[in-house]
Design an enzyme around this catalytic site. Structure first.
Site, PDB file in Angstrom:
ATOM      1  NE  ARG A  28      95.528  68.389 122.673  1.00  8.25           N
ATOM      2  CZ  ARG A  28      95.360  67.338 121.843  1.00  8.25           C
ATOM      3  NH1 ARG A  28      94.228  67.184 121.176  1.00  8.25           N
ATOM      4  NH2 ARG A  28      96.329  66.453 121.688  1.00  8.25           N
ATOM      5  CB  SER A 168     101.603  59.301 119.982  1.00 10.46           C
ATOM      6  OG  SER A 168     100.313  59.496 120.528  1.00 10.46           O
ATOM      7  CG  ASP A 316      94.853  62.734 111.849  1.00  8.47           C
ATOM      8  OD1 ASP A 316      95.283  61.582 112.043  1.00  8.47           O
ATOM      9  OD2 ASP A 316      94.616  63.536 112.777  1.00  8.47           O
ATOM     10  NE  ARG A 389      91.162  62.860 110.349  1.00  3.78           N
ATOM     11  CZ  ARG A 389      90.554  64.003 110.652  1.00  3.78           C
ATOM     12  NH1 ARG A 389      89.954  64.715 109.714  1.00  3.78           N
ATOM     13  NH2 ARG A 389      90.552  64.474 111.885  1.00  3.78           N
TER      14      ARG A 389
HETATM   15  O1  SPQ Z   1      90.893  60.965 118.173  1.00  6.85           O
HETATM   16  P1  SPQ Z   1      91.314  59.989 117.121  1.00  6.85           P
HETATM   17  O2  SPQ Z   1      90.225  58.998 116.870  1.00  6.85           O
HETATM   18  O3  SPQ Z   1      92.624  59.315 117.430  1.00  6.85           O
HETATM   19  O4  SPQ Z   1      91.497  60.848 115.783  1.00  6.85           O
HETATM   20  C1  SPQ Z   1      92.508  60.979 114.754  1.00  6.85           C
HETATM   21  C2  SPQ Z   1      91.729  61.477 113.467  1.00  6.85           C
HETATM   22  O5  SPQ Z   1      91.962  61.035 112.344  1.00  6.85           O
HETATM   23  O6  SPQ Z   1      90.924  62.378 113.647  1.00  6.85           O
HETATM   24  C3  SPQ Z   1      93.318  59.713 114.473  1.00  6.85           C
HETATM   25  F1  SPQ Z   1      92.712  58.732 114.062  1.00  6.85           F
HETATM   26  O7  SPQ Z   1      93.407  62.065 115.057  1.00  6.85           O
HETATM   27  C4  SPQ Z   1      94.404  62.034 116.083  1.00  6.85           C
HETATM   28  C5  SPQ Z   1      95.778  62.133 115.443  1.00  6.85           C
HETATM   29  O8  SPQ Z   1      96.029  61.104 114.535  1.00  6.85           O
HETATM   30  C6  SPQ Z   1      94.156  63.219 116.993  1.00  6.85           C
HETATM   31  C7  SPQ Z   1      95.327  63.593 117.826  1.00  6.85           C
HETATM   32  C8  SPQ Z   1      95.148  64.541 118.943  1.00  6.85           C
HETATM   33  O9  SPQ Z   1      94.159  65.278 118.980  1.00  6.85           O
HETATM   34  O10 SPQ Z   1      96.050  64.574 119.816  1.00  6.85           O
HETATM   35  C9  SPQ Z   1      96.603  63.120 117.566  1.00  6.85           C
HETATM   36  C10 SPQ Z   1      96.892  62.139 116.489  1.00  6.85           C
HETATM   37  O11 SPQ Z   1      96.984  60.844 117.066  1.00  6.85           O
HETATM   38  P2  SPQ Z   1      98.354  60.293 117.704  1.00  6.85           P
HETATM   39  O12 SPQ Z   1      98.056  58.869 118.064  1.00  6.85           O
HETATM   40  O13 SPQ Z   1      99.371  60.402 116.609  1.00  6.85           O
HETATM   41  O14 SPQ Z   1      98.688  61.101 118.866  1.00  6.85           O
END
Ligand code: SPQ
Length: 428
Positions: A28, A168, A316, A389
């Protein structure tokens, strides 16, 4: 394919670790710095592969970004300073990069295309493209816009009220980033509160945003100004050491400067519910993103139930919670976590399959898993399946294994924690 023989049969872990910067906040910071006016300084940026993908995409859009390890300087020229990229934007393995960028690109006056690796090609994008299309975005892609590669033709956007069908932070953030460029007001209604780094950063970059109950509201036409961002350590990275310290007899680990944003600290609640010995010393520095030191000492753990509003606060960390559960007495039930199926891998299946190979008593359910402990883990050949992870969780599991453990695709950990093995093995 990278293959690593992991250290096994460890008796204790002792020492101090400073985990690298938070991945969500680092992404971000790059994005907001690139769309703000002026020079943004980012300290303790995470130079992991995912965040480097965000930097490379914004460079392709014309942002001037100087990155030297964990120091980043971004010369922002506002949203209007971004230009049509010459080639397809490549997001690598990063869901956060692609989903948040879709929100930004939807309102910019040019066409761009995005794609990523094999894992990204399987992750659902309509959760973002549906609300953005309601705002007027023009996004097309494989299987009616469900999957990458995606093409965005920038449009004039209008504000909407959108109830998130799934909790999300990525979908919420994409809508807010589009909403700041739209005409009128945009409201996102969350079924359960998710990580709020985007909201905090809008304020740090001089914008305005309001939260009332489950609603987050932004006005369109906002101009952001550069900021100094200090990224705290990533609690999702710290979680692997918290788990290791809690389950390896005689361990005591001090984790310095860990992010303690309450939307991310579900892992601490679960560890405490399981009976872990954890002490936290929060820093009283009034930072936008709170942080502190966490000490974990080995103790006997009990099984627990992880469900409901807790899930987005630890989504996560579920792979490592499953490992904790194999070392806790009694049954642990994880439910309401069907979102795990659409992460870098289907994390219900990968966790269950890989931990079973090491002798865990674990079974998959529709929306989570059930684990019975305490189990003596043995050895075997396991795989990260390209999921950082899963790779880190299995490396902690190996420390408890009585026989040899080989980890395939071990270099996946670089997505969020390039120095992971060095830090982990410094504690032995
Ligand atoms: O970026 P990415 O690949 O989606 O990474 C993950 C992780 O494990 O590092 C998920 F696989 O984290 C996401 C998290 O699960 C990062 C995130 C964010 O920075 O906003 C939000 C979460 O995802 P979501 O789909 O629940 O919004």
């Amino acid at each position: 394919m990278s293959v690593k023989r992991l250290i096994t049969s460890t008796t204790k872990l002792k020492g101090e670790i400073t985990v690298p910067g938070d991945k969500s906040i680092s992404h971000r910071a790059v994005m907001f710095g690139s769309i703000a006016d002026g020079i943004t300084h980012v300290q303790n940026f995470l130079p992991g592969e995912d965040c480097l993908s965000s930097i490379s995409c914004f460079r392709s859009l014309g942002a001037e970004i100087n990155q030297n390890g964990s120091e980043v300087i971004i010369v922002g020229k506002g949203l209007g300073g971004l230009k049509k990229p010459e080639k397809t934007l490549y997001v690598g393995n990063s869901g956060t990069t692609i989903r948040l960028m879709l929100g930004i690109l939807s309102g910019l006056p040019f066409e761009s295309s995005l794609e990523g690796d094999e894992s990204i090609a399987k992750r659902p994008m309509t959760r973002v493209t549906i609300p953005l299309s309601e705002m007027g975005a023009d996004i097309s892609g494989r299987n009616k816009g469900e999957f990458t590669p995606l093409t965005v033709k920038g449009q004039k956007l209008k504000g909407i009220t959108y109830e998130l069908p799934v909790a999300s932070a990525q979908v919420k953030s994409a809508i807010l980033l589009a909403g700041m460029q739209a005409e009128g007001t945009t409201t996102v209604v969350e079924p359960v509160k998710t990580r709020d780094h985007t909201e905090r950063m809008i304020i740090q970059f001089g914008g305005s945003i309001e939260r009332t109950g489950d609603k987050v509201v932004v006005n369109g036409g906002q101009n952001l100004v550069a900021a100094n961002i200090v990224v705290p350590g990533d609690i999702s990275s710290a979680a692997f050491f918290l788990a290791a310290g809690a389950i390896i007899p005689e361990s005591e680990i001090l984790l310095k400067n860990v992010g303690l944003n309450p939307t991310r600290t579900g892992i601490i609640d679960v560890l405490k519910a399981m009976g872990a010995d954890i002490t936290i010393e929060p820093y009283e520095n009034g930072a936008s993103e709170p942080a502190g030191d966490i000490r974990v000492t080995y103790s006997e753990l009990q099984g627990t139930t992880v469900e409901g509003e807790l899930i987005p606060r630890l989504i996560d960390e579920i792979p490592v919670i499953a490992l904790l559960a194999t070392q806790a007495n009694g049954r642990t039930i994880i439910k309401d976590a069907a979102e795990l199926k659409v992460k870098e891998t289907n994390r219900i299946d990968t966790v269950v399959n890989e931990l079973s190979k090491l002798g865990a008593k674990i079974e998959a359910t529709e929306d989570g898993m059930i684990i019975d402990g305490k189990t003596n883990l043995k050895g075997g050949t396991v795989s990260a399946h390209g999921d950082h992870r899963i790779g880190m969780m299995l490396s902690i599991a190996a420390l408890l294994c009585s026989d040899d453990v080989t980890l395939e695709q071990s270099d996946s950990v670089s997505v969020s924690y390039p120095g992971f093995f060095g830090d982990l093995y410094s504690l032995i």
